[in-house]
Scaffold this active site. Structure first.
Site, PDB file in Angstrom:
ATOM      1  N   ASP A 294       0.862  -1.187   0.000  1.00 47.81           N
ATOM      2  CA  ASP A 294       0.000   0.000   0.000  1.00 47.81           C
ATOM      3  C   ASP A 294       0.892   1.228   0.000  1.00 47.81           C
ATOM      4  O   ASP A 294       2.031   1.186   0.475  1.00 47.81           O
ATOM      5  CB  ASP A 294      -0.896  -0.004   1.248  1.00 47.81           C
ATOM      6  CG  ASP A 294      -1.951   1.100   1.241  1.00 47.81           C
ATOM      7  OD1 ASP A 294      -2.252   1.638   0.160  1.00 47.81           O
ATOM      8  OD2 ASP A 294      -2.462   1.424   2.327  1.00 47.81           O
ATOM      9  N   PHE A 474      -4.702   4.455   0.526  1.00 46.47           N
ATOM     10  CA  PHE A 474      -5.811   3.596   0.080  1.00 46.47           C
ATOM     11  C   PHE A 474      -5.546   2.934  -1.270  1.00 46.47           C
ATOM     12  O   PHE A 474      -6.411   2.890  -2.136  1.00 46.47           O
ATOM     13  CB  PHE A 474      -7.124   4.395   0.028  1.00 46.47           C
ATOM     14  CG  PHE A 474      -7.318   5.314   1.192  1.00 46.47           C
ATOM     15  CD1 PHE A 474      -7.241   4.831   2.497  1.00 46.47           C
ATOM     16  CD2 PHE A 474      -7.544   6.663   1.013  1.00 46.47           C
ATOM     17  CE1 PHE A 474      -7.396   5.682   3.584  1.00 46.47           C
ATOM     18  CE2 PHE A 474      -7.706   7.524   2.092  1.00 46.47           C
ATOM     19  CZ  PHE A 474      -7.625   7.037   3.380  1.00 46.47           C
ATOM     20  N   HIS A 475      -4.338   2.385  -1.423  1.00 39.88           N
ATOM     21  CA  HIS A 475      -3.981   1.671  -2.649  1.00 39.88           C
ATOM     22  C   HIS A 475      -3.528   0.241  -2.354  1.00 39.88           C
ATOM     23  O   HIS A 475      -2.479  -0.195  -2.839  1.00 39.88           O
ATOM     24  CB  HIS A 475      -2.869   2.420  -3.400  1.00 39.88           C
ATOM     25  CG  HIS A 475      -3.200   3.818  -3.775  1.00 39.88           C
ATOM     26  ND1 HIS A 475      -2.243   4.785  -4.014  1.00 39.88           N
ATOM     27  CD2 HIS A 475      -4.407   4.430  -3.954  1.00 39.88           C
ATOM     28  CE1 HIS A 475      -2.820   5.924  -4.320  1.00 39.88           C
ATOM     29  NE2 HIS A 475      -4.139   5.746  -4.282  1.00 39.88           N
ATOM     30  N   PRO A 476      -4.273  -0.544  -1.561  1.00 40.27           N
ATOM     31  CA  PRO A 476      -3.824  -1.902  -1.253  1.00 40.27           C
ATOM     32  C   PRO A 476      -3.832  -2.778  -2.501  1.00 40.27           C
ATOM     33  O   PRO A 476      -4.715  -2.676  -3.358  1.00 40.27           O
ATOM     34  CB  PRO A 476      -4.844  -2.391  -0.221  1.00 40.27           C
ATOM     35  CG  PRO A 476      -6.072  -1.588  -0.494  1.00 40.27           C
ATOM     36  CD  PRO A 476      -5.574  -0.236  -0.936  1.00 40.27           C
TER      37      PRO A 476
END
Length: 540
Positions: A294, A474-476
């Protein structure tokens, strides 16, 4: 009676919507699309700035919390994930980034042959409807509207862009064009003042097709597997448990959190862990849920000596005017993201490519109640945020189911800042923020640094502040890693699950490494390419 389809897609998010559209374009394919959430026909989803309202709205959001993270000074991290048609593309900040071409060349070099930039770039052009200065490098007729915001952003953004150039960073009119490096306004997935989610761009145009069945509020319990082949799914809907059969394939597109969850619930994962939970292992696949990545970012907050977006969004009478303007013209601040400018830069000249993403937002909401992010409760004074996140973190985490119950949220351990190099990257990032703030273009509009404040100055203090205040961007991704080697990956470069037939995973979970910048564009690209592969296999 169990209904049969050719393809069953689990998850109507960014990837699932693309797959549903492209696969049903061939009338021979009967497709069932299952979504755990409901309809995206909601005002605050349609209005671009409304993602401040959906940020904590459990009606459209899984609202996950990670476990306590040592790298975040004992804090957990909040992870909004879309639980609605369109998935996270219905609740995200809409910033559109292709990623650095070198990111994909890295994929190709990491056991993912055929995934270099030259192979993926045509799919970005295919999916784009670029609403900006015409360029042969950008797509113009695709389903996904991508808008240039340079004429609509807040005037304060010009001060940021001026300061960046004063600091030696170049201005780039199109970071998705010939070069990623430089600063400029962010491009967003908006069409005529409305959010252009994957649902609006891909799913809605396909929903009239007779060969597409969309079921919302359908929670998948498990994939049915017979003789090492995925044969269908079991799901809950309307208070009943139902089953559907897949004649060709089951495609899991539930996202970086829910896709590994579905696999593990189905008996695909670390065999010993599954047995401990009472789930009979079908396939010992210990890489499921591993390789979690992330982007981690941090903001510096500044009180301004002139009006910011706070000054427009806070007063009730201004809210009325902005609302009327939006309803009449589909324009104004409500038609934009709050992340209005930024860019991709090198923190020092020795870097071979940009290693930092910058964010400039002409508003703050520090005084909003805890657990809210309302667009109408911005701070009652003029202020702005300047943020940074390293593009390619080295830290890795993992996630796992806690029980056989699909309603139990998974255990999420991102491993933030567990590699010292990531801490030093963040440190170079915050030094860059301070350097930008000191440039004449920004210093002339700054009344004071509010967070963390000038008292935080030495490297040790800055590192401590990073651990205390850094937050997920918020980029898992990466939890069902793509690769040719089954011992190091979950799916092959064509998205097939190693060791099983009739089953693929298509979404952010397959990323070998996180791409530079916001990942929604790359997810849609991956789904476009997957669609082509699936249709080609079907025709063979």
């Amino acid at each position: 009676m169990t209904e049969a389809f050719d393809y069953i897609i689990v998850g109507a998010g960014s990837a699932g919507c693309v797959l549903a559209n492209r696969l049903t374009a061939d009338h021979r394919n009967r497709v069932l699309l299952l979504e755990a959430g409901g309809s995206d026909a909601r005002f605050w989803i349609t209005v671009p700035i409304g993602y401040g309202k959906t940020f904590y709205d459990r009606r459209v959001n899984w609202s996950y919390e990670t476990e306590i993270e040592p790298g975040l000074a004992g804090r957990s991290s909040y992870w909004p994930r879309g639980k609605v048609l369109g998935g996270s593309s219905s609740i995200n900040a809409m910033v559109y980034v292709r990623g650095n071409p070198a990111d994909y060349d890295d994929w190709a070099a990491m056991d993912c042959a055929g995934w270099g930039w030259s192979e993926v770039e045509p799919y970005f052009r295919k999916m784009e409807s670029w609403r900006g200065e015409p360029s042969e490098l950008r797509g113009s007729n695709g389903p996904l509207s991508v808008s240039d915001t340079s004429r609509e952003i807040h005037p304060l953004c010009d001060h940021y862009l001026q300061a960046a150039q004063e600091a030696g960073l170049k201005r780039n009119p199109d970071y998705n064009g010939a070069s990623m490096e430089g600063v400029g306004p962010y491009q967003i997935t908006v069409r005529d003042g409305r959010r252009a989610s994957a649902s609006q761009a891909y799913l809605r145009p396909a929903m009239g097709r007779k060969n597409l069945t969309v079921v919302t509020n359908a929670l998948v319990e498990k994939v049915l597997i017979e003789e090492q082949r995925a044969s269908g799914v079991r799901y809950r809907h309307g208070g009943r448990v139902r089953e559907a059969r897949a004649n060709v394939e089951v495609i899991i597109s539930a996202g970086a959190v829910n896709s590994p969850q579905v696999l593990q619930l189905s008996g695909i994962g670390e065999a010993e862990k599954l047995r401990d939970l009472g789930i009979p292992p079908i396939l010992d696949a210990p890489q499921v849920g591993k390789n979690l990545q992330d982007h981690l970012g941090i903001d510096y907050h500044y009180r301004a000596n002139r009006p910011t977006l706070n000054s427009q969004l806070r007063p009730w009478w201004s809210q009325l005017l902005l609302g009327a303007r939006y309803l009449l013209t589909r324009g104004g601040p409500l038609a934009l993201s709050v992340n209005q400018a930024g860019g991709f830069v090198r923190s020092d000249a020795g870097r071979s490519r940009p290693n930092m993403q910058l964010y400039f937002s002409p508003l703050t909401f520090d005084t909003a109640p805890t657990g809210t992010r309302p667009v109408t409760r911005v701070d009652p004074y003029p202020a702005f945020r300047l943020g940074v996140s390293p593009c390619r973190p080295l830290s890795r985490g993992w996630l796992s189911i806690r029980s056989p119950d699909p309603t139990d949220a998974p255990e999420i351990r991102p491993g933030y800042l567990s590699v010292e190099e990531d801490v030093e990257e963040m440190l170079s990032g915050v030094r860059l923020i301070r350097r930008l703030a000191a440039m004449p273009g920004l210093s002339e509009v700054i009344a004071e640094e509010m967070q963390p404040g000038p008292i935080v100055s030495g490297d040790d203090q800055l590192r401590e502040d990073i651990h205390k205040r850094a937050w997920s961007v918020f980029h898992p991704c990466g939890t069902c890693r793509m690769g040719s080697d089954p011992s190091r990956s979950v799916v092959d470069p064509s998205f097939r699950v190693h060791g099983l037939r009739g089953m693929r995973v298509v979404d952010a979970s397959v990323f070998p490494t996180v791409t530079s910048g916001n990942i929604n564009g790359p997810v849609i690209m991956v789904a476009e390419r997957a669609s082509n592969m699936i249709l080609a296999d079907r025709n063979r």
